[in-house]
Design a protein around this motif. Structure first.
Motif, PDB file in Angstrom:
ATOM      1  N   ASP A 288       0.796  -1.226   0.000  1.00 57.29           N
ATOM      2  CA  ASP A 288       0.000   0.000   0.000  1.00 57.29           C
ATOM      3  C   ASP A 288       0.836   1.288   0.000  1.00 57.29           C
ATOM      4  O   ASP A 288       0.682   2.156   0.846  1.00 57.29           O
ATOM      5  CB  ASP A 288      -0.948  -0.019   1.196  1.00 57.29           C
ATOM      6  N   GLY A 289       1.749   1.395  -0.975  1.00 57.18           N
ATOM      7  CA  GLY A 289       2.531   2.615  -1.125  1.00 57.18           C
ATOM      8  C   GLY A 289       3.843   2.637  -0.366  1.00 57.18           C
ATOM      9  O   GLY A 289       4.565   3.626  -0.398  1.00 57.18           O
ATOM     10  N   TYR A 290       4.155   1.547   0.338  1.00 54.00           N
ATOM     11  CA  TYR A 290       5.384   1.483   1.131  1.00 54.00           C
ATOM     12  C   TYR A 290       6.166   0.212   0.818  1.00 54.00           C
ATOM     13  O   TYR A 290       5.594  -0.843   0.574  1.00 54.00           O
ATOM     14  CB  TYR A 290       5.067   1.496   2.639  1.00 54.00           C
ATOM     15  N   MET A 291       7.490   0.337   0.861  1.00 58.10           N
ATOM     16  CA  MET A 291       8.366  -0.818   0.752  1.00 58.10           C
ATOM     17  C   MET A 291       8.818  -1.144   2.167  1.00 58.10           C
ATOM     18  O   MET A 291       9.280  -0.268   2.906  1.00 58.10           O
ATOM     19  CB  MET A 291       9.572  -0.496  -0.140  1.00 58.10           C
ATOM     20  N   LEU A 292       8.670  -2.405   2.563  1.00 56.00           N
ATOM     21  CA  LEU A 292       8.995  -2.862   3.907  1.00 56.00           C
ATOM     22  C   LEU A 292      10.177  -3.811   3.831  1.00 56.00           C
ATOM     23  O   LEU A 292      10.288  -4.605   2.903  1.00 56.00           O
ATOM     24  CB  LEU A 292       7.800  -3.599   4.526  1.00 56.00           C
ATOM     25  N   ASP A 293      11.050  -3.752   4.853  1.00 59.71           N
ATOM     26  CA  ASP A 293      12.207  -4.643   4.869  1.00 59.71           C
ATOM     27  C   ASP A 293      12.561  -4.972   6.312  1.00 59.71           C
ATOM     28  O   ASP A 293      12.557  -4.109   7.178  1.00 59.71           O
ATOM     29  CB  ASP A 293      13.404  -3.992   4.167  1.00 59.71           C
ATOM     30  N   GLY A 294      12.893  -6.228   6.554  1.00 59.47           N
ATOM     31  CA  GLY A 294      13.302  -6.653   7.891  1.00 59.47           C
ATOM     32  C   GLY A 294      12.129  -6.736   8.844  1.00 59.47           C
ATOM     33  O   GLY A 294      11.011  -6.351   8.526  1.00 59.47           O
ATOM     34  N   THR A 295      12.382  -7.283  10.026  1.00 61.42           N
ATOM     35  CA  THR A 295      11.357  -7.406  11.054  1.00 61.42           C
ATOM     36  C   THR A 295      11.904  -6.852  12.356  1.00 61.42           C
ATOM     37  O   THR A 295      12.884  -7.367  12.891  1.00 61.42           O
ATOM     38  CB  THR A 295      10.951  -8.886  11.253  1.00 61.42           C
ATOM     39  N   ALA A 296      11.285  -5.794  12.852  1.00 57.55           N
ATOM     40  CA  ALA A 296      11.681  -5.225  14.139  1.00 57.55           C
ATOM     41  C   ALA A 296      10.977  -5.949  15.276  1.00 57.55           C
ATOM     42  O   ALA A 296      11.558  -6.197  16.320  1.00 57.55           O
ATOM     43  CB  ALA A 296      11.369  -3.736  14.186  1.00 57.55           C
ATOM     44  N   ASP A 297       9.701  -6.317  15.042  1.00 59.69           N
ATOM     45  CA  ASP A 297       8.916  -6.994  16.070  1.00 59.69           C
ATOM     46  C   ASP A 297       7.734  -7.679  15.393  1.00 59.69           C
ATOM     47  O   ASP A 297       7.174  -7.159  14.432  1.00 59.69           O
ATOM     48  CB  ASP A 297       8.421  -5.981  17.109  1.00 59.69           C
ATOM     49  N   ALA A 298       7.364  -8.825  15.901  1.00 62.77           N
ATOM     50  CA  ALA A 298       6.211  -9.547  15.338  1.00 62.77           C
ATOM     51  C   ALA A 298       5.694 -10.558  16.352  1.00 62.77           C
ATOM     52  O   ALA A 298       6.452 -11.080  17.173  1.00 62.77           O
ATOM     53  CB  ALA A 298       6.602 -10.257  14.053  1.00 62.77           C
ATOM     54  N   ASP A 299       4.404 -10.808  16.297  1.00 63.58           N
ATOM     55  CA  ASP A 299       3.795 -11.918  17.025  1.00 63.58           C
ATOM     56  C   ASP A 299       2.589 -12.374  16.203  1.00 63.58           C
ATOM     57  O   ASP A 299       2.466 -12.020  15.033  1.00 63.58           O
ATOM     58  CB  ASP A 299       3.455 -11.547  18.464  1.00 63.58           C
ATOM     59  N   ASP A 300       1.702 -13.134  16.797  1.00 68.64           N
ATOM     60  CA  ASP A 300       0.553 -13.664  16.050  1.00 68.64           C
ATOM     61  C   ASP A 300      -0.399 -12.582  15.577  1.00 68.64           C
ATOM     62  O   ASP A 300      -1.152 -12.783  14.630  1.00 68.64           O
ATOM     63  CB  ASP A 300      -0.233 -14.657  16.909  1.00 68.64           C
ATOM     64  N   ASP A 301      -0.403 -11.417  16.222  1.00 68.70           N
ATOM     65  CA  ASP A 301      -1.372 -10.373  15.913  1.00 68.70           C
ATOM     66  C   ASP A 301      -0.849  -9.227  15.059  1.00 68.70           C
ATOM     67  O   ASP A 301      -1.633  -8.502  14.461  1.00 68.70           O
ATOM     68  CB  ASP A 301      -1.943  -9.789  17.202  1.00 68.70           C
ATOM     69  N   TYR A 302       0.462  -9.011  15.048  1.00 68.24           N
ATOM     70  CA  TYR A 302       0.961  -7.862  14.298  1.00 68.24           C
ATOM     71  C   TYR A 302       2.398  -8.077  13.816  1.00 68.24           C
ATOM     72  O   TYR A 302       3.095  -8.972  14.295  1.00 68.24           O
ATOM     73  CB  TYR A 302       0.868  -6.583  15.130  1.00 68.24           C
ATOM     74  N   TYR A 303       2.803  -7.201  12.908  1.00 66.53           N
ATOM     75  CA  TYR A 303       4.154  -7.218  12.341  1.00 66.53           C
ATOM     76  C   TYR A 303       4.648  -5.782  12.258  1.00 66.53           C
ATOM     77  O   TYR A 303       3.930  -4.903  11.782  1.00 66.53           O
ATOM     78  CB  TYR A 303       4.114  -7.848  10.936  1.00 66.53           C
ATOM     79  N   THR A 304       5.839  -5.525  12.741  1.00 67.82           N
ATOM     80  CA  THR A 304       6.440  -4.198  12.651  1.00 67.82           C
ATOM     81  C   THR A 304       7.717  -4.315  11.821  1.00 67.82           C
ATOM     82  O   THR A 304       8.659  -4.996  12.232  1.00 67.82           O
ATOM     83  CB  THR A 304       6.781  -3.637  14.047  1.00 67.82           C
ATOM     84  N   PRO A 305       7.741  -3.669  10.650  1.00 67.02           N
ATOM     85  CA  PRO A 305       8.951  -3.758   9.829  1.00 67.02           C
ATOM     86  C   PRO A 305      10.097  -2.965  10.439  1.00 67.02           C
ATOM     87  O   PRO A 305       9.888  -1.955  11.115  1.00 67.02           O
ATOM     88  CB  PRO A 305       8.520  -3.156   8.493  1.00 67.02           C
ATOM     89  N   GLU A 306      11.313  -3.450  10.200  1.00 68.02           N
ATOM     90  CA  GLU A 306      12.499  -2.739  10.664  1.00 68.02           C
ATOM     91  C   GLU A 306      12.685  -1.444   9.880  1.00 68.02           C
ATOM     92  O   GLU A 306      13.061  -0.415  10.414  1.00 68.02           O
ATOM     93  CB  GLU A 306      13.719  -3.644  10.492  1.00 68.02           C
ATOM     94  N   VAL A 307      12.394  -1.517   8.569  1.00 64.08           N
ATOM     95  CA  VAL A 307      12.534  -0.360   7.684  1.00 64.08           C
ATOM     96  C   VAL A 307      11.274  -0.247   6.840  1.00 64.08           C
ATOM     97  O   VAL A 307      10.764  -1.252   6.351  1.00 64.08           O
ATOM     98  CB  VAL A 307      13.755  -0.517   6.757  1.00 64.08           C
ATOM     99  N   TRP A 308      10.764   0.953   6.664  1.00 59.66           N
ATOM    100  CA  TRP A 308       9.694   1.185   5.706  1.00 59.66           C
ATOM    101  C   TRP A 308       9.959   2.510   5.032  1.00 59.66           C
ATOM    102  O   TRP A 308      10.532   3.419   5.610  1.00 59.66           O
ATOM    103  CB  TRP A 308       8.313   1.126   6.354  1.00 59.66           C
ATOM    104  N   CYS A 309       9.568   2.583   3.759  1.00 57.76           N
ATOM    105  CA  CYS A 309       9.872   3.762   2.958  1.00 57.76           C
ATOM    106  C   CYS A 309       8.756   3.969   1.937  1.00 57.76           C
ATOM    107  O   CYS A 309       8.359   3.019   1.251  1.00 57.76           O
ATOM    108  CB  CYS A 309      11.212   3.547   2.247  1.00 57.76           C
TER     109      CYS A 309
END
Length: 150
Positions: free
Chosen positions: A35-56
């Motif tokens: 949706d308009g962003y490039m995501l790379d890496g994983t900073a944090d994740a569990d069964d409910d959510y994902y937080t990318p390390e880098v987004w641009c």
């Protein structure tokens, strides 16, 4: 199975990407597109959510999928790249320069001007990448129709 990843032109300048720590290749960012962003890496994740390390933020019209193929210089080939296919050994000596596209689930190299299309994956065909059509619009003159009709 091929690696699934994308590249697109960043909304940030190369200097801004360097300062922000966004990994890039020139003006292109590589990763997963959402949706308009490039995501790379994983900073944090569990069964409910994902937080990318880098987004641009990227220019959505320039998003191109990785084909899983590299040219003979080990350059990754992406959708919308301008490439030449040529025979590694015996066969048709004529190469085909065109744009990589996805058509009916198959990666193809299409030259609109000469109305020729070949599959990107052929055992006897070598590949040479010239870069993205977004980087080298002058190369599109070689592959687009002269009268503008596709």
């Amino acid at each position: 199975m091929r690696e699934i990843k994308f590249k697109a032109i960043s909304e940030l300048s190369e200097q801004q990407m360097n300062e922000s720590g966004v990994p890039h290749k020139g003006k292109f960012v590589v990763g997963m597109y959402n949706d308009g962003y490039m995501l790379d890496g994983t900073a944090d994740a569990d069964d409910d959510y994902y937080t990318p390390e880098v987004w641009c933020a990227v220019k959505s019209a320039t998003v191109s999928e990785y084909t899983g193929r590299q040219d003979f210089n080990h350059v990754e080939a992406y959708e919308n790249d301008i490439v030449s296919l040529f025979h590694d050994n015996l066969g048709d000596p004529e190469s085909l320069m065109g744009v990589i596209e996805l058509c009916d689930g198959q990666w193809i190299v299409h030259n609109y001007r000469h109305k020729r299309t070949l599959p990107l994956y052929q055992e006897t065909m070598g590949l040479l990448s010239y870069g993205s059509k977004f980087d080298h619009p002058e190369l599109l003159e070689e592959v687009k129709p002269s009268n503008g009709d596709e």
